[in-house]
Design a protein around this motif. Sequence first.
Motif, PDB file in Angstrom:
ATOM      1  N   UNK A  18     -11.868  -2.667  10.443  1.00 40.14           N
ATOM      2  CA  UNK A  18     -12.322  -3.018   9.098  1.00 40.14           C
ATOM      3  C   UNK A  18     -12.573  -1.772   8.266  1.00 40.14           C
ATOM      4  N   UNK A  19     -13.184  -0.754   8.883  1.00 39.95           N
ATOM      5  CA  UNK A  19     -13.468   0.496   8.179  1.00 39.95           C
ATOM      6  C   UNK A  19     -12.182   1.181   7.739  1.00 39.95           C
ATOM      7  N   UNK A  20     -11.177   1.188   8.607  1.00 43.03           N
ATOM      8  CA  UNK A  20      -9.890   1.788   8.254  1.00 43.03           C
ATOM      9  C   UNK A  20      -9.244   1.036   7.098  1.00 43.03           C
ATOM     10  N   UNK A  21      -9.281  -0.287   7.149  1.00 39.63           N
ATOM     11  CA  UNK A  21      -8.710  -1.111   6.076  1.00 39.63           C
ATOM     12  C   UNK A  21      -9.464  -0.868   4.773  1.00 39.63           C
ATOM     13  N   UNK A  22     -10.784  -0.833   4.855  1.00 36.95           N
ATOM     14  CA  UNK A  22     -11.610  -0.595   3.656  1.00 36.95           C
ATOM     15  C   UNK A  22     -11.279   0.752   3.027  1.00 36.95           C
ATOM     16  N   UNK A  23     -11.146   1.789   3.869  1.00 36.71           N
ATOM     17  CA  UNK A  23     -10.845   3.122   3.359  1.00 36.71           C
ATOM     18  C   UNK A  23      -9.474   3.175   2.684  1.00 36.71           C
ATOM     19  N   UNK A  24      -8.497   2.471   3.239  1.00 37.56           N
ATOM     20  CA  UNK A  24      -7.158   2.491   2.649  1.00 37.56           C
ATOM     21  C   UNK A  24      -7.129   1.747   1.322  1.00 37.56           C
ATOM     22  N   UNK A  25      -7.788   0.597   1.252  1.00 38.17           N
ATOM     23  CA  UNK A  25      -7.828  -0.136  -0.024  1.00 38.17           C
ATOM     24  C   UNK A  25      -8.591   0.675  -1.058  1.00 38.17           C
ATOM     25  N   UNK A  26      -9.682   1.320  -0.638  1.00 37.79           N
ATOM     26  CA  UNK A  26     -10.452   2.169  -1.552  1.00 37.79           C
ATOM     27  C   UNK A  26      -9.585   3.301  -2.076  1.00 37.79           C
ATOM     28  N   UNK A  27      -8.804   3.919  -1.193  1.00 39.36           N
ATOM     29  CA  UNK A  27      -7.908   5.005  -1.622  1.00 39.36           C
ATOM     30  C   UNK A  27      -6.938   4.504  -2.689  1.00 39.36           C
ATOM     31  N   UNK A  28      -6.341   3.327  -2.459  1.00 46.65           N
ATOM     32  CA  UNK A  28      -5.389   2.777  -3.416  1.00 46.65           C
ATOM     33  C   UNK A  28      -6.047   2.500  -4.766  1.00 46.65           C
ATOM     34  N   UNK A  29      -7.294   2.066  -4.734  1.00 43.91           N
ATOM     35  CA  UNK A  29      -8.016   1.783  -5.981  1.00 43.91           C
ATOM     36  C   UNK A  29      -8.318   3.078  -6.716  1.00 43.91           C
ATOM     37  N   UNK A  30      -8.900   4.058  -6.006  1.00 42.20           N
ATOM     38  CA  UNK A  30      -9.343   5.287  -6.656  1.00 42.20           C
ATOM     39  C   UNK A  30      -8.182   6.154  -7.117  1.00 42.20           C
TER      40      UNK A  30
END
Length: 258
Positions: A18-30
């Motif tokens: 979940x943390x890895x998925x969250x970090x990747x989606x966050x990267x795409x957003x930022x």
Amino acid sequence: MAVLPHPTIALLQSSSLTSVVQQEIERQILQGELAPGAKLIEAALAAQLGVSRGPVREAFRMLEEAGLVRQEKNRGVFVRNIPLDEAMEIYDLRAMMDEAVGRTLASTISPEQMKALRAMVDAMERAVKAGEADAYHLLNLQFHDKLVEFTGNRKLTAIYRRLINELSLFRRLNLADAKLLPISASEHRAIVKAIASGDPDLAGQAMRDHVLVSKDRTLKNNMPQHTLTGAATSLPDRGPAGATSPLSKRKASSHAGS
């Protein structure tokens, strides 16, 4: 017969994923790959990332807590869109927080921490000379994050990081003029010098002014000229002890992504 993992191990594996998925989606957003206002499709992101929908769903919850997405009942999950007035409020709050950070560090910063800050400013100046604007902006974010982290206040650090995430959603803030990067680097050098002086008033004002000049520039860049009268924040020209602020003479020169 397949051996099922212990429930605790399964939970840790799920949390890590979940943390890895969250970090990747966050990267795409930022990084703007997922634009403000965009709808996030759980199934599509799960397929893209090669995971089940569960970790994506949990990542959405974490991203909502971080201020990056909003969940609307019966509509779905959307990347947050920060309007100008909210961005201005975030700048004001950040200015108060940064002033407190500067005052604290002037009294508590260690030689090792000061060395790390100087090294970061050195790297920022090298990025400016090399014309590496993207690298500069990343170092800029890391510099300010490290300042807050050095206070040792975990709650302050968590709140600050959420504010920075929200400002990052206001994409126009990141469209800084590359010609202003040398000025920005000198402002960061002035902040380090003010903290090293051990003067809480000087350090607090240096950090506060750095944020407010960026707010002023952002406001001017994103509002019609006829609405600006009286709207921009005025910065003090002198500190509380009568000393000239190290940043007040650069009011019109701050870059937008301070």
